[in-house]
Design an enzyme around this catalytic site. Structure first.
Site, PDB file in Angstrom:
ATOM      1  N   VAL A 127     -11.314   7.156   8.366  1.00  0.00           N
ATOM      2  CA  VAL A 127     -11.543   6.947   9.757  1.00  0.00           C
ATOM      3  C   VAL A 127     -10.700   5.938  10.305  1.00  0.00           C
ATOM      4  O   VAL A 127     -10.996   5.297  11.567  1.00  0.00           O
ATOM      5  CB  VAL A 127     -13.053   6.778  10.120  1.00  0.00           C
ATOM      6  CG1 VAL A 127     -14.004   7.734   9.623  1.00  0.00           C
ATOM      7  CG2 VAL A 127     -13.700   5.279   9.341  1.00  0.00           C
ATOM      8  N   HIS A 133      25.161  27.770   9.603  1.00  0.00           N
ATOM      9  CA  HIS A 133      24.221  28.848   9.457  1.00  0.00           C
ATOM     10  C   HIS A 133      24.340  29.646   8.056  1.00  0.00           C
ATOM     11  O   HIS A 133      25.312  29.516   7.291  1.00  0.00           O
ATOM     12  CB  HIS A 133      24.693  30.023  10.397  1.00  0.00           C
ATOM     13  CG  HIS A 133      24.069  31.625  10.125  1.00  0.00           C
ATOM     14  ND1 HIS A 133      22.871  31.468  10.822  1.00  0.00           N
ATOM     15  CD2 HIS A 133      24.590  32.397   9.537  1.00  0.00           C
ATOM     16  CE1 HIS A 133      22.424  32.660  10.392  1.00  0.00           C
ATOM     17  NE2 HIS A 133      23.336  33.410   9.683  1.00  0.00           N
ATOM     18  N   GLY A 159     -13.372  12.092   8.863  1.00  0.00           N
ATOM     19  CA  GLY A 159     -12.209  11.809   9.461  1.00  0.00           C
ATOM     20  C   GLY A 159     -11.095  12.693   9.403  1.00  0.00           C
ATOM     21  O   GLY A 159     -10.638  13.171   8.424  1.00  0.00           O
ATOM     22  N   GLY A 160     -10.978  13.378  10.702  1.00  0.00           N
ATOM     23  CA  GLY A 160      -9.792  14.447  10.562  1.00  0.00           C
ATOM     24  C   GLY A 160      -8.286  13.901  11.212  1.00  0.00           C
ATOM     25  O   GLY A 160      -7.677  14.993  11.743  1.00  0.00           O
ATOM     26  N   VAL A 171       0.898  -0.920   0.035  1.00  0.00           N
ATOM     27  CA  VAL A 171       0.037   0.035  -0.152  1.00  0.00           C
ATOM     28  C   VAL A 171       0.747   1.145   0.067  1.00  0.00           C
ATOM     29  O   VAL A 171       0.536   2.376  -0.775  1.00  0.00           O
ATOM     30  CB  VAL A 171      -0.932   0.108   1.051  1.00  0.00           C
ATOM     31  CG1 VAL A 171      -1.626   1.271   1.548  1.00  0.00           C
ATOM     32  CG2 VAL A 171      -1.985  -1.218   1.057  1.00  0.00           C
ATOM     33  N   LYS A 216       2.327  11.549  -1.230  1.00  0.00           N
ATOM     34  CA  LYS A 216       3.573  12.753  -0.906  1.00  0.00           C
ATOM     35  C   LYS A 216       3.494  13.420  -2.386  1.00  0.00           C
ATOM     36  O   LYS A 216       3.978  14.639  -2.607  1.00  0.00           O
ATOM     37  CB  LYS A 216       4.628  12.067  -0.509  1.00  0.00           C
ATOM     38  CG  LYS A 216       4.416  11.410   0.966  1.00  0.00           C
ATOM     39  CD  LYS A 216       3.488  12.299   2.044  1.00  0.00           C
ATOM     40  CE  LYS A 216       2.932  11.700   3.179  1.00  0.00           C
ATOM     41  NZ  LYS A 216       2.057  10.563   3.052  1.00  0.00           N
TER      42      LYS A 216
END
Length: 469
Positions: free
Chosen positions: A271, A445, A182-183, A46, A56
């Protein structure tokens, strides 16, 4: 039609070729074992085919489209148009590249690959049914990595317009209206993606907050950005029913005893996921199944049948691809006689929302419960030069340590590239680093990584680039 059957001996049988199964197969082969891996669909499972990777890819495409359309940098003007069919073609090319890589790995490690459905006929034997034949395999050891599937709600059965994440990733066009039931992380990632592509999105969540397993300090920023894309969010809402016709689908739901309805092109149900432990004959194999269909395992991923190991979404714990891969290595090494055991102290969790959320270790509340007094160091993206130069200054890095020792026990990041920043913090927890260790580590940096050092400096009381009380 099945035309014949015979028995074949294998050292290690891996059932399932997702990120848990194929990694386990590779590690077992590296350790000198004869390995056969079986999956009823594609290599990569999957995750590579219908989950992590294609989602993505779409998230990345949506971000690029949004950047071009919204013109976030002063002085840069563009005109953006969307050809979603080409986006989907590109997404599939990403999937094909990744799954092709797995095929190469299988060949390079001399792993026998079979496509078919596996049924256990005894504690050390399975029957593999392919399109043309049935084959019996007798194994010395087996690693179960059968993964999970989307949960289907009785009130919202899957149909042409009531879909799971699998179908949502392969839509041929951007829906004008999309309802997400579903969140959790899947619903938020896909809902926000289609909102950026131009859909009018409504999110219906049963709990009091979206992304409820995360600290509200983190999810607040995601909620604010969702509203920026005109996403309607209903929390404490219970989906009741759907009514479907040729033009769309209407979801009826309740919020505080008030009935509401919303009509869309699709209702996406996210969900949760159900472990694939049914209908493969685990009873015949003597494998004990616990609550919610999950397989009970020991510290080496061994089931109640000492010949059979289980990993990934079918065992207790977070259903994460990287957890499955980790468990696959442990199981393979245990089979080879190594003393490997699982250690879940610092498994990272990432949500590819906007902004990204990443956590590892304990939350502040969990740390207080376990250690009592804790120290928190928090540094904002807005005070970081690289984040400001990226025009991405919302978010923060938060470090949690045991107060007396300074030992880092948890970390949370929300903001651009949070998914990459969390790796250093996972390593720090794994190596029992303190806030002082992180503060004394020189960071390049200007980089986002400097915020880790800066948050540690806040924690030990010597912040440089912000003023604290």
């Amino acid at each position: 039609m099945v035309v014949g059957e015979f028995t074949e001996e294998v050292d290690v049988l891996v059932v399932g070729a997702g990120p848990g199964g194929y990694v386990a197969a590779i590690r077992a082969a590296q350790l000198g074992l004869n390995v056969t891996i079986v999956d009823k669909a594609e290599l990569g499972g999957v995750c590579l085919n219908r989950g992590c990777i294609p989602s993505k890819a779409l998230i990345s495409a949506a971000h690029q489209y949004e950047s071009a359309k919204e013109q976030p940098f002063p002085g840069i003007e563009t005109t953006a148009s969307l050809d979603f069919a080409k986006v989907q073609t590109w997404k599939q090319s990403v999937v094909d590249k990744m799954t092709g890589g797995v095929k190469t790995l299988m060949k390079g490690n001399k792993i026998n690959v079979m496509t078919g459905e596996v049924f256990f006929t005894g504690p050390e034997e399975v029957r593999v049914v392919t399109e043309y034949e049935g084959k019996k395999l007798h194994f010395q050891h087996c690693i179960l990595a059968t993964g999970s599937r989307p949960i289907e709600l009785r009130a919202l059965p899957y149909s042409k317009r009531v879909i799971s994440s699998t179908e949502a990733l392969s839509l041929s066009e951007v829906p004008e209206r999309l309802v997400v039931v579903g969140g959790g992380y899947i619903g938020i990632e896909l809902g926000q993606t289609y909102a950026k592509f131009g859909s009018k999105v409504t999110i219906v969540e049963g709990l009091d907050n979206i992304l409820s397993v995360f600290d509200p300090q983190l999810t607040r920023l995601v909620t604010r950005n969702l509203k920026k894309y005109d996403v309607d969010i209903y929390t404490g809402a219970l989906a009741q029913s759907v009514q479907e016709d040729e033009k769309g689908v209407t979801l009826t739901f309740k919020v505080k005893d008030e009935e509401k309805s919303v009509t869309a092109d699709y209702v996406l149900v996210t969900v949760g996921r159900r472990p694939n432990t049914d209908e493969i004959g685990l009873e015949a194999a003597g494998v004990k199944i616990g609550e919610k269909g999950l397989i009970e395992v020991d510290g080496q991923c061994r089931t109640s049948n000492p010949k059979i190991f289980a990993i990934g979404d079918i065992v207790p714990g977070a259903a994460l691809a990287h957890k499955a891969s980790y468990e696959g290595k442990v199981a393979a090494e245990a089979i080879a006689g190594k003393p490997s055991t699982v250690d879940y102290r610092c498994i990272p969790a990432v949500v590819f929302s906007d902004p990204e959320i990443a956590t590892v270790g304990l939350s502040e509340a969990e740390a207080k419960e376990q250690y009592g007094d804790v120290t928190v160091g928090r540094f904002p993206y807005a005070a970081n030069g690289r984040a400001t130069a990226l025009n991405a200054s919302e978010g923060f890095v938060k470090l949690i340590s045991e107060k007396d020792s300074g030992l880092l026990v948890g970390a949370q990041v929300i903001g651009v590239e949070a998914s990459n920043l969390i790796a250093e913090l996972g390593l720090a927890i794994e190596m029992s680093a303190t806030l002082e260790d992180l503060a004394l580590t020189i960071h390049a940096h200007p980089t986002l990584g400097e915020m880790v050092m800066e948050a540690a400096e806040v924690g030990i009381g010597s912040p440089i680039h912000i003023v604290t009380k």
